[in-house]
Design a protein around this motif. Structure first.
Motif, PDB file in Angstrom:
ATOM      1  N   ILE A   8       0.669  -1.610   0.688  1.00 26.22           N
ATOM      2  CA  ILE A   8      -0.031   0.341   0.310  1.00 26.22           C
ATOM      3  C   ILE A   8       0.739   1.060   0.044  1.00 26.22           C
ATOM      4  O   ILE A   8       0.236   2.102  -0.523  1.00 26.22           O
ATOM      5  CB  ILE A   8      -0.421  -0.019   1.134  1.00 26.22           C
ATOM      6  CG1 ILE A   8      -1.852  -1.142   1.083  1.00 26.22           C
ATOM      7  CG2 ILE A   8      -1.891   1.251   0.951  1.00 26.22           C
ATOM      8  CD1 ILE A   8      -2.555  -1.241   2.425  1.00 26.22           C
ATOM      9  N   VAL A   9       1.908   1.759   0.977  1.00 27.44           N
ATOM     10  CA  VAL A   9       2.470   2.513   0.808  1.00 27.44           C
ATOM     11  C   VAL A   9       3.650   2.477  -0.424  1.00 27.44           C
ATOM     12  O   VAL A   9       4.178   4.002  -0.550  1.00 27.44           O
ATOM     13  CB  VAL A   9       3.723   2.936   2.473  1.00 27.44           C
ATOM     14  CG1 VAL A   9       3.857   3.852   2.396  1.00 27.44           C
ATOM     15  CG2 VAL A   9       2.689   2.994   3.358  1.00 27.44           C
ATOM     16  N   LEU A  11       2.924   1.728  -3.403  1.00 33.26           N
ATOM     17  CA  LEU A  11       1.893   2.470  -4.155  1.00 33.26           C
ATOM     18  C   LEU A  11       1.833   3.938  -4.310  1.00 33.26           C
ATOM     19  O   LEU A  11       2.067   4.809  -5.386  1.00 33.26           O
ATOM     20  CB  LEU A  11       0.866   1.587  -4.486  1.00 33.26           C
ATOM     21  CG  LEU A  11       0.425   1.409  -5.385  1.00 33.26           C
ATOM     22  CD1 LEU A  11       0.189   1.306  -6.789  1.00 33.26           C
ATOM     23  CD2 LEU A  11      -1.450   0.625  -4.974  1.00 33.26           C
ATOM     24  N   VAL A  12       1.348   4.141  -3.017  1.00 34.90           N
ATOM     25  CA  VAL A  12       1.104   5.573  -2.736  1.00 34.90           C
ATOM     26  C   VAL A  12       2.307   6.419  -3.065  1.00 34.90           C
ATOM     27  O   VAL A  12       1.634   7.481  -3.738  1.00 34.90           O
ATOM     28  CB  VAL A  12       0.498   5.913  -1.231  1.00 34.90           C
ATOM     29  CG1 VAL A  12      -0.170   6.933  -1.005  1.00 34.90           C
ATOM     30  CG2 VAL A  12      -0.780   5.358  -0.980  1.00 34.90           C
ATOM     31  N   THR A  13       3.164   5.547  -2.064  1.00 34.85           N
ATOM     32  CA  THR A  13       4.380   7.007  -2.551  1.00 34.85           C
ATOM     33  C   THR A  13       4.680   6.697  -4.349  1.00 34.85           C
ATOM     34  O   THR A  13       5.173   8.041  -4.888  1.00 34.85           O
ATOM     35  CB  THR A  13       5.868   5.919  -2.044  1.00 34.85           C
ATOM     36  OG1 THR A  13       4.922   5.578  -0.083  1.00 34.85           O
ATOM     37  CG2 THR A  13       7.467   6.683  -1.979  1.00 34.85           C
ATOM     38  N   LEU A  15       3.056   6.995  -6.379  1.00 30.18           N
ATOM     39  CA  LEU A  15       1.797   7.660  -7.524  1.00 30.18           C
ATOM     40  C   LEU A  15       1.733   8.788  -6.680  1.00 30.18           C
ATOM     41  O   LEU A  15       1.437  10.146  -7.531  1.00 30.18           O
ATOM     42  CB  LEU A  15      -0.045   7.058  -6.790  1.00 30.18           C
ATOM     43  CG  LEU A  15      -0.064   6.007  -7.551  1.00 30.18           C
ATOM     44  CD1 LEU A  15      -0.983   5.808  -6.718  1.00 30.18           C
ATOM     45  CD2 LEU A  15      -0.832   6.010  -8.790  1.00 30.18           C
ATOM     46  N   LEU A  16       2.456   9.720  -5.454  1.00 34.67           N
ATOM     47  CA  LEU A  16       3.263  10.902  -4.835  1.00 34.67           C
ATOM     48  C   LEU A  16       4.172  11.170  -6.300  1.00 34.67           C
ATOM     49  O   LEU A  16       4.032  12.325  -6.001  1.00 34.67           O
ATOM     50  CB  LEU A  16       2.540  10.550  -4.194  1.00 34.67           C
ATOM     51  CG  LEU A  16       1.474  11.412  -2.568  1.00 34.67           C
ATOM     52  CD1 LEU A  16       2.082  11.004  -1.395  1.00 34.67           C
ATOM     53  CD2 LEU A  16       0.626  12.074  -2.934  1.00 34.67           C
TER      54      LEU A  16
END
Length: 76
Positions: A8-9, A11-13, A15-16
């Motif tokens: 999760i982290v 993937l979010v990183t 994307l950001l």
């Protein structure tokens, strides 16, 4: 949730990091010819990367706790 691998982290990183402001900050930290911009942006990028790594380790720890508790519950 069967795996301990944190996803999760990261993937979010990712994307950001692909957003235009983040891309501009990364460009200013590593590619820019302006030394003042590089000196300001590089620590920000390093801090953001450190926070992402810490959150990934926390996610991995939480996932292993959950998996361990599930294994104990099903083993009893």
């Amino acid at each position: 949730m069967n795996k301990r691998w944190p996803w999760i982290v990261p993937l979010v990183t990712l994307l950001l990091a692909l957003t235009p402001p983040a891309f501009a900050l990364i460009h200013a930290a590593f590619i820019s010819s302006d030394p003042l911009g590089r000196n300001i942006a590089f620590p920000l990028v390093v801090m953001a990367l450190s926070v992402a790594c810490a959150l990934t380790l926390i996610e991995c720890g939480i996932r292993s706790l959950i998996l361990r508790n599930r294994a104990k519950r099903t083993g009893e």
